[in-house]
Every structure is written in structure tokens, then in C-alpha cells.
Design a protein around this motif. Structure first.
Motif, PDB file in Angstrom:
ATOM      1  N   THR A 261       0.844  -1.202   0.000  1.00  0.00           N
ATOM      2  CA  THR A 261       0.000   0.000   0.000  1.00  0.00           C
ATOM      3  C   THR A 261       0.873   1.244   0.000  1.00  0.00           C
ATOM      4  O   THR A 261       0.639   2.191  -0.748  1.00  0.00           O
ATOM      5  N   LEU A 262       1.899   1.231   0.851  1.00  0.00           N
ATOM      6  CA  LEU A 262       2.751   2.410   1.052  1.00  0.00           C
ATOM      7  C   LEU A 262       4.206   1.973   1.081  1.00  0.00           C
ATOM      8  O   LEU A 262       4.533   0.931   1.650  1.00  0.00           O
ATOM      9  N   GLN A 263       5.074   2.752   0.427  1.00  0.00           N
ATOM     10  CA  GLN A 263       6.507   2.432   0.394  1.00  0.00           C
ATOM     11  C   GLN A 263       7.342   3.687   0.662  1.00  0.00           C
ATOM     12  O   GLN A 263       7.049   4.762   0.133  1.00  0.00           O
ATOM     13  N   ALA A 264       8.355   3.522   1.484  1.00  0.00           N
ATOM     14  CA  ALA A 264       9.406   4.525   1.629  1.00  0.00           C
ATOM     15  C   ALA A 264      10.607   3.991   0.856  1.00  0.00           C
ATOM     16  O   ALA A 264      11.098   2.907   1.152  1.00  0.00           O
ATOM     17  N   LYS A 265      11.059   4.725  -0.160  1.00  0.00           N
ATOM     18  CA  LYS A 265      12.146   4.241  -1.019  1.00  0.00           C
ATOM     19  C   LYS A 265      13.369   5.142  -0.883  1.00  0.00           C
ATOM     20  O   LYS A 265      13.350   6.311  -1.281  1.00  0.00           O
ATOM     21  N   HIS A 266      14.423   4.581  -0.274  1.00  0.00           N
ATOM     22  CA  HIS A 266      15.727   5.254  -0.178  1.00  0.00           C
ATOM     23  C   HIS A 266      15.592   6.662   0.416  1.00  0.00           C
ATOM     24  O   HIS A 266      16.151   7.637  -0.094  1.00  0.00           O
ATOM     25  N   ILE A 267      14.839   6.744   1.522  1.00  0.00           N
ATOM     26  CA  ILE A 267      14.560   8.043   2.143  1.00  0.00           C
ATOM     27  C   ILE A 267      15.757   8.520   2.968  1.00  0.00           C
ATOM     28  O   ILE A 267      16.253   7.818   3.844  1.00  0.00           O
ATOM     29  N   THR A 268      16.193   9.739   2.673  1.00  0.00           N
ATOM     30  CA  THR A 268      17.189  10.436   3.479  1.00  0.00           C
ATOM     31  C   THR A 268      16.596  11.776   3.897  1.00  0.00           C
ATOM     32  O   THR A 268      15.940  12.454   3.096  1.00  0.00           O
ATOM     33  N   LYS A 269      16.764  12.121   5.164  1.00  0.00           N
ATOM     34  CA  LYS A 269      16.287  13.424   5.641  1.00  0.00           C
ATOM     35  C   LYS A 269      17.379  14.087   6.452  1.00  0.00           C
ATOM     36  O   LYS A 269      17.864  13.533   7.446  1.00  0.00           O
TER      37      LYS A 269
ATOM     38  N   VAL B  74      11.396   0.897   3.278  1.00  0.00           N
ATOM     39  CA  VAL B  74      10.472   0.012   3.987  1.00  0.00           C
ATOM     40  C   VAL B  74       9.183  -0.101   3.181  1.00  0.00           C
ATOM     41  O   VAL B  74       8.697   0.899   2.646  1.00  0.00           O
ATOM     42  N   ASP B  75       8.620  -1.306   3.112  1.00  0.00           N
ATOM     43  CA  ASP B  75       7.340  -1.547   2.456  1.00  0.00           C
ATOM     44  C   ASP B  75       6.284  -1.869   3.509  1.00  0.00           C
ATOM     45  O   ASP B  75       6.545  -2.645   4.437  1.00  0.00           O
ATOM     46  N   PHE B  76       5.087  -1.288   3.328  1.00  0.00           N
ATOM     47  CA  PHE B  76       3.972  -1.545   4.239  1.00  0.00           C
ATOM     48  C   PHE B  76       2.808  -2.105   3.421  1.00  0.00           C
ATOM     49  O   PHE B  76       2.335  -1.443   2.487  1.00  0.00           O
ATOM     50  N   TYR B  77       2.346  -3.299   3.785  1.00  0.00           N
ATOM     51  CA  TYR B  77       1.370  -4.026   2.981  1.00  0.00           C
ATOM     52  C   TYR B  77      -0.053  -3.899   3.525  1.00  0.00           C
ATOM     53  O   TYR B  77      -0.261  -3.648   4.724  1.00  0.00           O
ATOM     54  N   PRO B  78      -1.067  -4.083   2.638  1.00  0.00           N
ATOM     55  CA  PRO B  78      -2.450  -4.055   3.105  1.00  0.00           C
ATOM     56  C   PRO B  78      -2.736  -5.232   4.029  1.00  0.00           C
ATOM     57  O   PRO B  78      -2.161  -6.323   3.862  1.00  0.00           O
ATOM     58  N   GLY B  79      -3.587  -4.995   5.021  1.00  0.00           N
ATOM     59  CA  GLY B  79      -4.001  -6.070   5.908  1.00  0.00           C
ATOM     60  C   GLY B  79      -2.918  -6.559   6.832  1.00  0.00           C
ATOM     61  O   GLY B  79      -2.941  -7.716   7.272  1.00  0.00           O
TER      62      GLY B  79
END
Length: 496
Positions: free
Chosen positions: A4-12, A25-30
Motif C-alpha cells: 500500500t505504502l513504500q518509503a524508497k531510499h529516504i534520506t532526511k 520500507v514496504d507496508f502491505y495491506p491487511g
């Protein structure tokens, strides 16, 4: 299955600080996906990027296989991403229903609010959550307890039919019954294919509720594990980067003289006929469900509340405290349950917070403050307690929860109290900070101090206490020592 939602190579990056480095990080439905790490690991920064509070310095956020840009929290809310923060954002002067429908209010044909629909739908949600008998749609939010406000926030998320729900320490102010109601609701959300990102320092919750766990450390991705394929020890070691072992640091304590005695203490409907004693060289645990009267009893001992009847003795002398100042003068300190509201001056620096109770005892001639002493003692305790802050001049609200808690403890050590009342002292702080805090507690009692610790975390109460007294609905139900201190015995007393 597509995430559903993905953070791809996030730098802050913030000025002088790299909060996240190449995190994916990957976040899946259910699924209920735990996000773990010590205070300062980067969890909050990642969540703020996923919910539109921050934009990443590098990297991308994807939703349903497409790149998205959330420039404001409203953008994320339109994508049905909701965040339930540890510090609630409820509007206190609105009703529960008005909070639940805030921003999505139904209108009648004449343009006026359809309050009947708002109240009916809100009450149905509350009933489905199992809290409708205690929370009414027409209740004004400020009249609710912190736990009830938390449930109203969850009801708001359910009403908005969120696809992704972030829960940041959602059980920190909930009773056992309310936690069960929350878990039931999380199961319903998961069954409806909602993605839940769950942040908690309570490992028992992670293993009860979550399907997967991702660990961050120092702003970097460490690992993602299926909960069924890992252990608490493995996750904790990943969070701190080393073997932790028994982080309660249990030590054998030698009981000394009686320090506190309470006889038949009563106050209204809060607690009645409470009697117990606490001694030098021991940690006395105080357990009970929320609303059992634990905090109210401790605040009465500390002079923050007035008893209706009963007696309090400090080191054998009967006392009548009119305020906490009287208690401090007798060597009693208290770390309050809500450190941000009642334990800290958030806009002041570390030094000011540490020395505040001791200033009257360390004034120079003509009642002037002694700034040289203040800086010297604050620096000494910053180093002694390993408070992680750039300097004693750092504004304390910018410290992690664990370091704020250490600064509060330093405040009472500087004041040279020998009786410490700790109300939920490790709430919202990470495993490593807890371990360090327990070590400091053990050092305090080893030097002859007396600790009375209120805790809602049963593993903590069992792991650190020499004795435990248990409250139920304002009554002190009993005392447990030695082999009697078991989860079963505690639950039996806590449920009356």
C-alpha cells in the motif's frame, strides 16, 4: 501482493543532523507493521515524511505502486493516511462527535450541520469499539480522561475510512480493558485490508498484535522480521546494536529503616482506607488498572492533593503537607506520570529544569540565585546520568523522552531527596533508556534511598520491584513479596 505504502531510499537532513539515511520500507495491506528503535532512531522522522509533515531530502514515497508527493499533512489525509499521535490532537471544546467528524462534517440541504447524523454515526462507532457505555457522542472532549480522548481519536480514524493508520504509542494512557478494545479494533481494521504502522516500546504488544517489525537505529534501516520468526531478545539486540540480556538489571536490595507509612488514607471516591509502608533500600511497586487510585494516592502523599482522612508519616514523623514544597523540604520527590505537562518546563533549558527545586537551598546573600553553582551541578549530573544533550543550555523539549526522564531524575538527586515516588517512569522511552533508568534506580536504593514506583507495565513491575502492592477501584487489595510476585497473582488482585 503490492505494498500500500513504500518509503524508497529516504534520506532526511536537518541543519547539522542526518535524521534518516537511505531508508527503504514496504507496508502491505491487511498487516500490522511494527516500527521499532530507540528514541532518536528516526521513527518519528519517517512517519512525518509518510504523513506529509516533512518532505524527504532524498528518496521517494510510493502508494499503490505510484510515486506520490505529500507536501502537507492535508495531502496525506486526502490519500487516507491518518496518524494517531502519542500527544493527542483532540479539540477540547468540541463534542466527541464534532471531533470525529472534524473536517468532514455532514450538511443538511439548507447548509446547516447535520448534528443528528454526526451523533448517531459517532455513537455507533463508539459502540462498535466497545466503549460506548463510557463515552457518549455528545460528551465534551475536555471532560474525558486521557484514555477516553485516545479512543475518540481512534474513532475519528475509523470514521474517515483510512487506508493507512499510524499509531504512535497508542496504549500509553489506556487501561487493560481499553487496550483490549483497541486491539479488537485493530483486528477489524486489518481484516478490512487497512495498513497499520504500530510504534510501541512495549514488546509484549508487538508480539501480540503485529505481523512484521522493522528496526531502525541511528537513522538507518537495520532489519525487517516476521514476528513469528523472531524473538524479543533478537529485536531488542537489533535496536541497541548489542546483546542486552536482562535489561531490568535486577539486584538484591537490603531493606533499611521505614521511610514512608500511610495509615487509612482516604480521599473522596478516589481511594479509601489505604495503608502501607515503604522502606529505605527497596523498590516498592504499585500496580493497578487505570482509575484504580494509584496516582491519586501518590499525589496525596506528595502534597499535591489533600486527604479527607488518614495519616502520612515520613521517617517516623507524622506530616501534613499543604503543597509539594512541604514534601520536598522533607526529602520527598515525585516524577509525575505526564512529564511534558507536569514534570518539565519545556521551553527552558536542561540546567533550569535540573536545578529548579534546589534553588531555595542554594541562594547567595540577599536571596540572589547562584548561577555558578547551578551550572556546575547541572553539568555534573548531565555527565553522571549520561544525559544526551549538546549542552546544559539545550532546550529540554528537544531531548528524547529517555533523556528528558533522566533530567527529571537528576532534578531530585540534586535536591538530595531520599524518597522518590515514580509514576510510570519509563512510559514512552526505549529499551536501552529503560535499562539505564533501572540502573539509576538501583543505585539510588543501594545508597539508602526509598523508591515507590507506579507502573502499568506488568513485566516492569515484576522485573524491578522488591514488593508490589495492588490497587483496585480505590482499594488497596493486597501486598505481594518474593515468590508471590507472579502475573496471575497481580491480575487476580487488580481485578478485585
Amino acid at each position: 501482493m503490492e505494498p500500500t505504502l513504500q518509503a524508497k531510499h529516504i534520506t532526511k537532513t536537518f541543519p547539522g543532523v542526518k535524521a534518516l539515511t537511505d531508508v527503504t520500507v514496504d507496508f502491505y495491506p491487511g498487516e500490522v507493521h511494527a516500527l521499532l528503535g530507540e528514541n532518536g532512531a528516526g521513527k518519528s522522522t519517517l512517519i512525518k515524511i509518510l504523513s506529509g509533515v516533512y518532505t524527504p531530502t532524498e528518496g521517494e514515497v510510493w502508494m499503490d505502486g505510484k510515486k506520490v508527493e505529500f507536501n502537507t499533512p492535508s495531502d496525506a489525509m486526502e490519500a487516507r493516511i491518518a496518524v494517531i499521535h502519542q500527544e493527542l490532537s483532540i479539540a477540547p471544546d468540541l463534542t466527541v462527535a464534532e471531533n470525529i467528524f472534524l473536517g468532514v462534517e455532514p450538511k443538511k440541504s439548507n447548509g446547516l450541520l447535520d448534528r443528528a447524523k454526526m451523533n448517531a454515526v459517532s455513537q455507533q462507532i463508539l459502540d462498535d469499539m466497545g466503549v460506548g457505555d463510557r463515552i457518549k457522542a455528545t460528551d465534551v472532549a475536555r471532560d474525558l480522561t486521557a484514555a477516553q480522548q485516545q479512543m475518540a481519536e481512534i474513532a475519528k480514524v475509523i470514521n474517515k475510512n483510512a487506508r493507512v493508520v499510524v499509531m504512535d504509542e497508542p496504549t500509553s494512557s489506556l487501561s487493560e480493558g481499553e487496550i483490549e478494545a483497541l486491539f479488537t479494533q485493530i483486528h477489524k481494521l486489518r481484516d478490512n485490508n487497512c495498513t497499520i504502522i504500530y510504534i510501541s516500546h512495549r514488546m509484549v504488544e508487538i508480539f501480540t498484535m503485529c505481523d512484521r517489525a522493522t528496526v531502525l537505529m541511528d537513522g538507518k534501516f537495520v532489519t525487517t522480521k516476521m514476528i513469528k520468526d523472531t524473538t524479543e531478545a533478537e529485536l531488542v539486540n537489533s535496536m541497541v546494536g548489542r546483546e542486552v540480556g536482562d535489561y531490568y538489571n535486577r539486584q538484591v536490595h537490603t531493606r533499611g529503616q521505614e521511610m514512608v507509612r500511610v495509615e487509612n488514607l482516604s480521599r473522596g471516591k478516589e481511594f479509601k482506607d489505604v495503608s502501607f509502608a515503604a522502606y529505605a533500600g527497596e523498590i516498592l511497586g504499585v500496580y493497578g488498572l487505570i482509575g484504580a487510585g494509584r496516582t491519586e494516592t501518590m499525589e496525596t502523599i506528595f502534597g499535591a492533593r489533600k486527604p479527607d482522612s488518614g495519616k502520612v508519616f515520613i521517617k517516623g514523623e507524622e506530616v501534613h503537607f499543604n503543597s509539594p514544597l512541604d514534601a520536598i523540604a522533607k526529602g520527598v520527590g515525585m516524577v509525575t506520570e505526564d512529564r511534558r505537562r507536569t514534570g518539565l518546563m519545556l521551553e527552558k533549558d536542561v540546567k533550569d529544569n535540573m536545578v529548579l527545586p534546589s534553588i531555595p537551598m542554594h541562594k547567595k546573600k540577599f536571596n540572589f540565585a547562584d548561577p555558578v553553582w547551578e551550572r556546575k551541578i547541572a553539568q555534573e549530573f548531565k555527565e553522571k546520568l549520561r544525559v544526551k544533550a549538546p549542552s546544559i543550555d539545550t532546550i529540554i523539549k528537544n531531548l528524547s523522552g529517555g533523556n528528558q526522564q533522566k533530567a527529571i531524575l537528576a532534578k531530585w538527586l540534586i535536591a538530595e531527596v531520599d524518597i522518590l515516588i515514580l509514576d510510570e517512569p519509563t512510559r514512552g522511552i526505549d529499551v536501552n533508556a529503560k535499562s539505564e533508568f533501572y540502573t539509576l534506580m538501583n543505585e539510588f536504593v543501594a545508597k539508602g534511598g526509598c523508591i515507590i514506583m507506579v507502573s502499568s507495565e506488568m513485566p516492569e513491575a515484576i522485573g524491578i520491584s522488591d514488593r508490589i502492592i495492588v490497587f483496585h477501584e480505590g482499594d488497596l487489595m493486597g501486598e505481594l513479596t518474593g515468590d508471590q510476585i507472579t502475573e496471575q497473582n497481580i491480575i487476580k488482585l487488580a481485578n478485585g
